[in-house]
Design a protein around this motif. Structure first.
Motif, PDB file in Angstrom:
ATOM      1  N   PRO A 280       0.729  -1.259  -0.051  1.00 38.31           N
ATOM      2  CA  PRO A 280      -0.046  -0.179   0.046  1.00 38.31           C
ATOM      3  C   PRO A 280       0.818   1.217  -0.089  1.00 38.31           C
ATOM      4  O   PRO A 280       2.052   1.205   0.256  1.00 38.31           O
ATOM      5  CB  PRO A 280      -0.802  -0.014   1.246  1.00 38.31           C
ATOM      6  CG  PRO A 280      -0.029  -1.029   2.310  1.00 38.31           C
ATOM      7  CD  PRO A 280       0.856  -2.173   1.194  1.00 38.31           C
ATOM      8  N   LEU A 281       0.307   2.342  -0.316  1.00 43.22           N
ATOM      9  CA  LEU A 281       0.863   3.791  -0.582  1.00 43.22           C
ATOM     10  C   LEU A 281       1.456   4.116   0.894  1.00 43.22           C
ATOM     11  O   LEU A 281       2.797   4.670   0.876  1.00 43.22           O
ATOM     12  CB  LEU A 281      -0.023   4.697  -1.086  1.00 43.22           C
ATOM     13  CG  LEU A 281      -0.410   4.705  -2.327  1.00 43.22           C
ATOM     14  CD1 LEU A 281      -1.448   5.736  -2.937  1.00 43.22           C
ATOM     15  CD2 LEU A 281       0.741   4.465  -3.459  1.00 43.22           C
ATOM     16  N   SER A 282       0.974   3.696   1.799  1.00 39.69           N
ATOM     17  CA  SER A 282       1.723   4.145   3.110  1.00 39.69           C
ATOM     18  C   SER A 282       2.572   3.274   3.464  1.00 39.69           C
ATOM     19  O   SER A 282       3.700   3.775   4.186  1.00 39.69           O
ATOM     20  CB  SER A 282       0.508   3.699   4.284  1.00 39.69           C
ATOM     21  OG  SER A 282       0.142   2.298   4.309  1.00 39.69           O
ATOM     22  N   HIS A 283       3.135   2.049   2.589  1.00 39.81           N
ATOM     23  CA  HIS A 283       4.394   1.461   2.991  1.00 39.81           C
ATOM     24  C   HIS A 283       5.371   1.547   2.142  1.00 39.81           C
ATOM     25  O   HIS A 283       6.479   1.165   1.818  1.00 39.81           O
ATOM     26  CB  HIS A 283       3.969   0.056   3.164  1.00 39.81           C
ATOM     27  CG  HIS A 283       3.220  -0.627   4.292  1.00 39.81           C
ATOM     28  ND1 HIS A 283       2.873  -1.835   4.300  1.00 39.81           N
ATOM     29  CD2 HIS A 283       2.764  -0.112   5.376  1.00 39.81           C
ATOM     30  CE1 HIS A 283       2.206  -2.074   5.316  1.00 39.81           C
ATOM     31  NE2 HIS A 283       2.101  -0.754   5.943  1.00 39.81           N
ATOM     32  N   TRP A 284       5.270   2.819   0.952  1.00 45.74           N
ATOM     33  CA  TRP A 284       5.949   3.156   0.095  1.00 45.74           C
ATOM     34  C   TRP A 284       7.319   3.209   0.485  1.00 45.74           C
ATOM     35  O   TRP A 284       7.443   4.193   1.411  1.00 45.74           O
ATOM     36  CB  TRP A 284       5.694   4.086  -0.896  1.00 45.74           C
ATOM     37  CG  TRP A 284       6.109   4.223  -2.160  1.00 45.74           C
ATOM     38  CD1 TRP A 284       5.659   3.732  -3.339  1.00 45.74           C
ATOM     39  CD2 TRP A 284       7.546   4.889  -2.519  1.00 45.74           C
ATOM     40  NE1 TRP A 284       6.502   3.982  -4.513  1.00 45.74           N
ATOM     41  CE2 TRP A 284       7.614   4.760  -4.130  1.00 45.74           C
ATOM     42  CE3 TRP A 284       8.284   5.255  -1.773  1.00 45.74           C
ATOM     43  CZ2 TRP A 284       8.773   5.172  -4.583  1.00 45.74           C
ATOM     44  CZ3 TRP A 284       9.643   5.936  -2.550  1.00 45.74           C
ATOM     45  CH2 TRP A 284       9.581   5.798  -3.933  1.00 45.74           C
ATOM     46  N   ALA A 285       8.453   2.580  -0.252  1.00 39.96           N
ATOM     47  CA  ALA A 285       9.873   2.580  -0.043  1.00 39.96           C
ATOM     48  C   ALA A 285      10.866   2.161  -0.881  1.00 39.96           C
ATOM     49  O   ALA A 285      10.624   1.218  -1.337  1.00 39.96           O
ATOM     50  CB  ALA A 285      10.067   2.037   1.623  1.00 39.96           C
ATOM     51  N   TRP A 286      12.073   2.627  -1.036  1.00 38.54           N
ATOM     52  CA  TRP A 286      13.023   1.907  -1.613  1.00 38.54           C
ATOM     53  C   TRP A 286      13.569   0.855  -0.743  1.00 38.54           C
ATOM     54  O   TRP A 286      13.627   0.977   0.347  1.00 38.54           O
ATOM     55  CB  TRP A 286      14.147   3.001  -2.305  1.00 38.54           C
ATOM     56  CG  TRP A 286      13.520   3.947  -3.092  1.00 38.54           C
ATOM     57  CD1 TRP A 286      13.448   5.358  -2.866  1.00 38.54           C
ATOM     58  CD2 TRP A 286      13.232   3.816  -4.508  1.00 38.54           C
ATOM     59  NE1 TRP A 286      13.056   6.131  -3.963  1.00 38.54           N
ATOM     60  CE2 TRP A 286      13.311   4.986  -5.123  1.00 38.54           C
ATOM     61  CE3 TRP A 286      13.364   2.741  -5.589  1.00 38.54           C
ATOM     62  CZ2 TRP A 286      12.653   5.100  -6.362  1.00 38.54           C
ATOM     63  CZ3 TRP A 286      13.128   2.758  -6.652  1.00 38.54           C
ATOM     64  CH2 TRP A 286      12.762   4.045  -7.320  1.00 38.54           C
ATOM     65  N   LEU A 287      13.978  -0.130  -1.343  1.00 40.81           N
ATOM     66  CA  LEU A 287      14.414  -1.173  -0.626  1.00 40.81           C
ATOM     67  C   LEU A 287      16.128  -1.395  -0.750  1.00 40.81           C
ATOM     68  O   LEU A 287      16.748  -1.371  -1.867  1.00 40.81           O
ATOM     69  CB  LEU A 287      13.979  -2.701  -1.037  1.00 40.81           C
ATOM     70  CG  LEU A 287      12.389  -2.808  -0.944  1.00 40.81           C
ATOM     71  CD1 LEU A 287      11.952  -4.123  -1.683  1.00 40.81           C
ATOM     72  CD2 LEU A 287      12.283  -3.062   0.550  1.00 40.81           C
ATOM     73  N   ASP A 288      16.796  -0.893   0.277  1.00 38.25           N
ATOM     74  CA  ASP A 288      18.196  -0.717   0.140  1.00 38.25           C
ATOM     75  C   ASP A 288      18.952  -1.964   0.403  1.00 38.25           C
ATOM     76  O   ASP A 288      18.486  -3.047   1.091  1.00 38.25           O
ATOM     77  CB  ASP A 288      18.458   0.204   1.485  1.00 38.25           C
ATOM     78  CG  ASP A 288      20.009   0.897   1.266  1.00 38.25           C
ATOM     79  OD1 ASP A 288      20.773   0.410   0.310  1.00 38.25           O
ATOM     80  OD2 ASP A 288      20.327   1.773   1.987  1.00 38.25           O
ATOM     81  N   ASN A 289      20.002  -2.150  -0.208  1.00 42.40           N
ATOM     82  CA  ASN A 289      20.953  -3.190   0.239  1.00 42.40           C
ATOM     83  C   ASN A 289      22.043  -2.825   1.185  1.00 42.40           C
ATOM     84  O   ASN A 289      22.910  -4.020   1.275  1.00 42.40           O
ATOM     85  CB  ASN A 289      21.549  -3.983  -1.242  1.00 42.40           C
ATOM     86  CG  ASN A 289      22.216  -3.029  -1.874  1.00 42.40           C
ATOM     87  OD1 ASN A 289      22.645  -1.891  -1.632  1.00 42.40           O
ATOM     88  ND2 ASN A 289      23.076  -3.394  -2.942  1.00 42.40           N
ATOM     89  N   TYR A 290      21.896  -1.747   1.481  1.00 43.54           N
ATOM     90  CA  TYR A 290      22.783  -1.477   2.952  1.00 43.54           C
ATOM     91  C   TYR A 290      24.256  -1.887   2.491  1.00 43.54           C
ATOM     92  O   TYR A 290      25.115  -2.776   3.115  1.00 43.54           O
ATOM     93  CB  TYR A 290      22.570  -2.247   4.034  1.00 43.54           C
ATOM     94  CG  TYR A 290      21.263  -1.918   4.475  1.00 43.54           C
ATOM     95  CD1 TYR A 290      20.900  -0.466   5.183  1.00 43.54           C
ATOM     96  CD2 TYR A 290      19.983  -2.484   4.337  1.00 43.54           C
ATOM     97  CE1 TYR A 290      19.561  -0.140   5.414  1.00 43.54           C
ATOM     98  CE2 TYR A 290      18.529  -2.273   4.621  1.00 43.54           C
ATOM     99  CZ  TYR A 290      18.462  -0.952   5.242  1.00 43.54           C
ATOM    100  OH  TYR A 290      17.319  -0.280   5.484  1.00 43.54           O
ATOM    101  N   PRO A 291      24.819  -1.205   1.440  1.00 42.43           N
ATOM    102  CA  PRO A 291      26.345  -1.493   0.878  1.00 42.43           C
ATOM    103  C   PRO A 291      27.279  -1.265   2.228  1.00 42.43           C
ATOM    104  O   PRO A 291      28.490  -2.087   2.476  1.00 42.43           O
ATOM    105  CB  PRO A 291      26.594  -0.743   0.033  1.00 42.43           C
ATOM    106  CG  PRO A 291      25.642   0.347   0.151  1.00 42.43           C
ATOM    107  CD  PRO A 291      24.437  -0.037   0.750  1.00 42.43           C
TER     108      PRO A 291
END
Length: 249
Positions: A227-238
């Motif tokens: 849902p839009l409330s969870h919208w986020a980029w998913l990082d791979n934490y380099p």
């Protein structure tokens, strides 16, 4: 009005009606062409570039919630190499998932679901796939846990606090100790919700011994779209893996 004028007016009326009818048919034709082109473009994008999946389990909390919809970059790993920390979607290597009961749908719902899946707006096969974070690449030596409860890759302890979820008061990133070396063309993957994830650690009795063949990877998840409330980029934490040497170094 003469008889000739009346005859000319009678001749014009059908012509105007014919023109309107022809214009409407041309409009329908153009609309159909646009629709077909949109379907074809969506199919190509879904097949070769990106597609949608939904999350059926809690193994990636708090990074992903149950029923979140994600967008997956299918250029990984065909054109873009997989990196440690990537969140990847992959087909079951065999034995990771229990047999799925067939889903019964009425013909209309099934047809709509199929059409949406063609353009990437539905993911009826999500239950046949898994999503985890890549911890180990081919050749990596992985050990858990040290005195601080950390996991090490190629001798370097990891600070996984940016993404890992642990029970309150627990600092061990795995309930159980383990040590393994990732074979060629395979990955070691783990869920962010470490105490509630049936990942590489707990699939050692499967045909793949807990490792995921790179050929099974569908792509890298890069955004939560719904849902839009969870919208986020998913990082791979380099930064977590910055000091890890390549295997064999």
């Amino acid at each position: 009005m003469t008889d000739i004028d009346q005859e000319l007016r009678r001749d014009r009326k059908p012509t105007r009606r014919s023109a309107r009818k022809r214009g409407f048919l041309l409009f329908l034709r153009d609309l159909l062409i646009i629709f077909v082109i949109a379907i074809v473009v969506s199919f190509v994008v879904k097949t070769f570039l990106i597609r949608s999946f939904f999350i059926p389990s809690e193994s990636m909390r708090e990074t992903l919630q149950v029923h979140d919809r994600i967008i997956v970059n299918q250029l990984v790993p065909e054109l873009v190499p997989i990196e440690r920390g990537d969140v990847v979607v992959f087909r079951d290597p065999g034995g990771w998932l229990p047999p799925a009961a067939p889903i019964e749908q009425n013909p209309i719902v099934a047809s709509v679901d199929w059409l949406l899946s063609v353009v990437g707006l539905s993911a009826p096969d999500s239950n046949d796939h898994l999503i985890k974070r890549v911890i180990g690449l081919p050749g990596d030596h992985i050990v858990c846990c040290n005195a601080l409860g950390q996991m090490s890759v190629n001798g370097v302890p990891l600070d996984e606090s940016p993404y890992v979820t642990l029970p309150v008061g627990d600092t061990r990133v795995s309930r159980d100790d383990f040590e393994t070396t990732v074979p060629a063309d395979s990955l070691w993957v783990m869920g962010d919700n470490r105490y509630n994830s049936k990942d590489s650690r707990y699939n050692g009795d499967t045909p793949g011994k807990g490792f995921v063949p790179i050929d099974n990877v569908v792509g890298r998840a890069f955004v939560v779209s719904w849902p839009l409330s969870h919208w986020a980029w998913l990082d791979n934490y380099p930064g977590v893996f910055a000091g890890v040497p390549e295997s064999g170094e």
